[in-house]
Scaffold this motif. Structure first.
Motif, PDB file in Angstrom:
ATOM      1  N   SER A 314     -24.091  15.437 -28.370  1.00 47.84           N
ATOM      2  CA  SER A 314     -22.702  15.571 -27.925  1.00 47.84           C
ATOM      3  C   SER A 314     -21.713  15.042 -28.949  1.00 47.84           C
ATOM      4  N   ARG A 315     -22.062  14.008 -29.698  1.00 50.81           N
ATOM      5  CA  ARG A 315     -21.131  13.418 -30.654  1.00 50.81           C
ATOM      6  C   ARG A 315     -21.199  14.076 -32.038  1.00 50.81           C
ATOM      7  N   ARG A 316     -21.918  15.197 -32.146  1.00 52.92           N
ATOM      8  CA  ARG A 316     -22.000  15.890 -33.426  1.00 52.92           C
ATOM      9  C   ARG A 316     -21.544  17.341 -33.291  1.00 52.92           C
ATOM     10  N   LYS A 317     -20.816  17.639 -32.226  1.00 53.90           N
ATOM     11  CA  LYS A 317     -20.376  19.007 -31.966  1.00 53.90           C
ATOM     12  C   LYS A 317     -19.077  19.319 -32.699  1.00 53.90           C
ATOM     13  N   ARG A 318     -19.155  19.575 -33.971  1.00 51.00           N
ATOM     14  CA  ARG A 318     -17.951  19.906 -34.728  1.00 51.00           C
ATOM     15  C   ARG A 318     -17.426  21.283 -34.321  1.00 51.00           C
ATOM     16  N   VAL A 319     -16.122  21.367 -34.151  1.00 52.93           N
ATOM     17  CA  VAL A 319     -15.470  22.654 -33.912  1.00 52.93           C
ATOM     18  C   VAL A 319     -14.859  23.079 -35.244  1.00 52.93           C
ATOM     19  N   ASN A 320     -15.463  24.057 -35.902  1.00 51.32           N
ATOM     20  CA  ASN A 320     -14.934  24.442 -37.207  1.00 51.32           C
ATOM     21  C   ASN A 320     -13.660  25.282 -37.056  1.00 51.32           C
ATOM     22  N   VAL A 321     -12.962  25.459 -38.168  1.00 49.31           N
ATOM     23  CA  VAL A 321     -11.665  26.141 -38.145  1.00 49.31           C
ATOM     24  C   VAL A 321     -11.784  27.562 -37.622  1.00 49.31           C
ATOM     25  N   GLY A 322     -12.843  28.266 -38.048  1.00 50.53           N
ATOM     26  CA  GLY A 322     -13.023  29.648 -37.599  1.00 50.53           C
ATOM     27  C   GLY A 322     -13.134  29.771 -36.099  1.00 50.53           C
ATOM     28  N   ARG A 323     -13.879  28.870 -35.489  1.00 49.60           N
ATOM     29  CA  ARG A 323     -14.050  28.908 -34.031  1.00 49.60           C
ATOM     30  C   ARG A 323     -12.756  28.559 -33.309  1.00 49.60           C
ATOM     31  N   LEU A 324     -12.020  27.580 -33.858  1.00 48.17           N
ATOM     32  CA  LEU A 324     -10.740  27.238 -33.239  1.00 48.17           C
ATOM     33  C   LEU A 324      -9.806  28.441 -33.271  1.00 48.17           C
ATOM     34  N   LEU A 325      -9.659  29.057 -34.439  1.00 46.59           N
ATOM     35  CA  LEU A 325      -8.706  30.161 -34.592  1.00 46.59           C
ATOM     36  C   LEU A 325      -9.114  31.398 -33.798  1.00 46.59           C
ATOM     37  N   ALA A 326     -10.405  31.516 -33.484  1.00 46.79           N
ATOM     38  CA  ALA A 326     -10.862  32.666 -32.697  1.00 46.79           C
ATOM     39  C   ALA A 326     -10.652  32.459 -31.196  1.00 46.79           C
ATOM     40  N   THR A 327     -10.323  31.233 -30.810  1.00 51.72           N
ATOM     41  CA  THR A 327     -10.128  30.923 -29.390  1.00 51.72           C
ATOM     42  C   THR A 327      -8.855  31.589 -28.875  1.00 51.72           C
ATOM     43  N   GLU A 328      -8.979  32.307 -27.769  1.00 49.86           N
ATOM     44  CA  GLU A 328      -7.819  33.009 -27.205  1.00 49.86           C
ATOM     45  C   GLU A 328      -7.045  32.110 -26.255  1.00 49.86           C
ATOM     46  N   VAL A 329      -5.726  32.189 -26.349  1.00 47.26           N
ATOM     47  CA  VAL A 329      -4.838  31.349 -25.541  1.00 47.26           C
ATOM     48  C   VAL A 329      -3.753  32.220 -24.908  1.00 47.26           C
TER      49      VAL A 329
END
Length: 377
Positions: A314-329
Motif C-alpha cells: 500500500s505504501r509503494r503505490k505510485r501514481v505516475n503522471v500518465g495515469r493521473l492525466l488519463a483520469t476522467e473528471v
C-alpha cells in the motif's frame, strides 16, 4: 488544602465474569481517549471475541482502560451500557465511599489528573504504559467533601454537554459540505481526462549546500498543502527541487491514491518540493482555477486514483503522471465551473470556520477542567 485520599478507599474493583458462548451475540464497549467517553462496538458472536476474559459492564461505574488511561481513556458508564461487556482491558470500579464518580472522571481528564495517571502507569514505551489495579487503587487524589464534588461535577457536566453538542453540530456541518460537493460534481454530465486541462510545468532548481529551502508537503484526503521545516541544502538527499508557482496543480506520486492533491495558493508560491511532486499549469481556457481547487479536494477524484497506483504494498503505490492525466473528471463549461466553484467556496469557508471553532472548543474544555481542579471554578 484538600485531603488526599487513596483511591482504593473510595472505589472498589468490580469483576463480574461471563462465560462466553460462541453462538451468542455480545455487545462490547470501548473508551475513546482524551475524555471523549464510552462508545459501542458492533455486535458480534462469542466466537468472534478475542481470547481475553470478558466481564459485565454495569451503569454508574468508573471504567478505566488499563492500556490507554494515560491518554484519558476513562469514563463513567450509564444506563446505555447496561447489558454490554468489556474485556479484561477495562477496569470497572463501583463507589464505596463518599465519592462522585463524575468528579473523579473529570479529575483524570485534567492536567493534574493526567500526572497522577502517568505516575501509576508502568512501561517505558508510550503505547505500553499499563495501569494495574493495584497501582491505580494506591494512587492518592485530592478529594473535597461530597457536596463540593457534586457542585464541580454538575458545573462541568453542563458545560461539557453543551460543548459536545456544539462539536457535533460543527462536525455535521462539515459532513454536509462534503456531501454538497459530491452532489455538485456528480451532477455534471461531461467528463474529460485531466490531460485536457493540465500541462506539465516544472521549475527545477539545483540544490546548493550553503542555501536554505522552505519546503512543503501535501496532506491526504484533499486537505491541501502544508509547510515543512526550512532545510539546509547540505541536509537534503535531493540534488534539485521543484519550485511551486501560484495556481499550479500539484500532487504526490507516492500518495496520490490517498488524495494528496492540491492547487498552489499564494501562501505556498516559491516553496519547494521534491521530484516526487509533479506540477502542472491549469489551462485557463478550459478550466477555472477555483473549480480545480475544489476538484482536488473531491473524494470522488481520490476514489478514482485508488486503483491507479503501481508497485507492491500500500505504501509503494505510485501514481505516475500518465495515469493521473488519463483520469476522467467532471468538467462542464467555464460559466458552470465558476457557478459550482462559487457555491463550494462559500460552503468551504463555513466549514473551515466550524473547524476553527471545534479547536477553540477543545481548548475551552481543557481550560475548564484545569480551572476546576486548581480551585478556580
Amino acid at each position: 488544602m484538600l485531603n488526599e485520599v487513596r483511591l482504593g478507599d473510595v472505589i472498589q474493583l468490580e469483576r463480574i465474569p461471563i462465560e462466553v458462548d460462541p453462538k451468542v451475540e455480545y455487545r462490547q464497549i470501548g473508551i475513546r481517549s482524551f475524555g471523549n467517553g464510552i462508545f459501542h462496538r458492533d455486535p458480534c458472536l462469542g466466537s468472534e471475541l478475542s481470547k481475553l476474559r470478558y466481564f459485565e459492564v454495569r451503569p454508574d461505574r468508573l471504567v478505566v482502560s488499563n492500556i490507554m488511561a494515560w491518554e484519558g481513556a476513562i469514563a463513567v458508564s450509564g444506563e446505555k451500557e447496561k447489558g454490554f461487556v468489556g474485556s479484561a482491558r477495562f477496569l470497572s470500579y463501583r463507589p464505596i465511599g463518599k465519592v462522585d464518580l463524575r468528579y473523579l472522571n473529570y479529575f483524570f481528564q485534567s492536567k493534574v489528573g493526567r500526572v497522577v495517571i502517568k505516575s501509576v502507569s508502568t512501561g517505558t514505551v508510550t503505547r505500553n504504559q499499563t495501569v494495574s489495579p493495584k497501582n491505580f487503587e494506591n494512587a492518592k487524589v485530592p478529594l473535597p467533601g461530597l457536596a463540593e464534588q457534586r457542585r464541580v461535577a454538575d458545573k462541568l457536566e453542563t458545560a461539557m454537554n453543551q460543548i459536545e453538542q456544539l462539536v457535533h453540530m460543527k462536525n455535521a456541518s462539515t459532513s454536509l459540505t462534503l456531501q454538497h460537493a459530491d452532489a455538485l460534481f456528480r451532477s455534471v454530465d461531461m467528463y474529460v481526462p485531466l490531460s485536457k486541462v493540465l500541462n506539465e510545468s516544472s521549475d527545477f532548481v539545483a540544490v546548493k549546500p550553503d542555501a536554505t529551502y522552505r519546503t512543503a508537503g501535501i496532506l491526504n484526503r484533499g486537505r491541501g498543502l502544508f509547510m515543512r521545516p526550512v532545510i539546509d541544502g547540505s541536509e537534503t538527499k535531493y540534488s534539485r527541487y521543484n519550485r511551486l508557482q501560484k495556481d499550479q496543480f500539484v500532487y504526490s506520486k507516492l500518495f496520490g491514491w490517498e488524495g494528496s492533491l492540491a492547487v498552489v495558493t499564494e501562501e505556498f508560491a516559491g516553496t519547494y518540493v521534491s521530484h516526487e511532486f509533479p506540477t502542472f499549469d491549469i489551462d485557463p481556457e478550459a478550466a477555472d482555477v477555483e473549480y480545480m481547487t475544489h476538484l482536488a479536494r473531491w473524494r470522488g477524484l481520490h476514489d478514482s486514483l485508488k486503483g491507479q497506483g503501481t508497485g507492491m504494498g500500500s505504501r509503494r503505490k505510485r501514481v505516475n503522471v500518465g495515469r493521473l492525466l488519463a483520469t476522467e473528471v467532471p468538467l462542464p463549461d467555464l460559466p458552470e465551473q465558476r457557478r459550482i466553484a462559487k457555491q463550494l467556496t462559500l460552503a468551504r469557508k463555513a466549514a473551515d470556520g466550524g473547524a476553527a471553532q471545534v479547536e477553540q472548543l477543545a481548548t475551552l474544555r481543557r481550560t475548564l477542567l484545569d480551572a476546576a481542579f486548581t480551585g478556580r471554578l
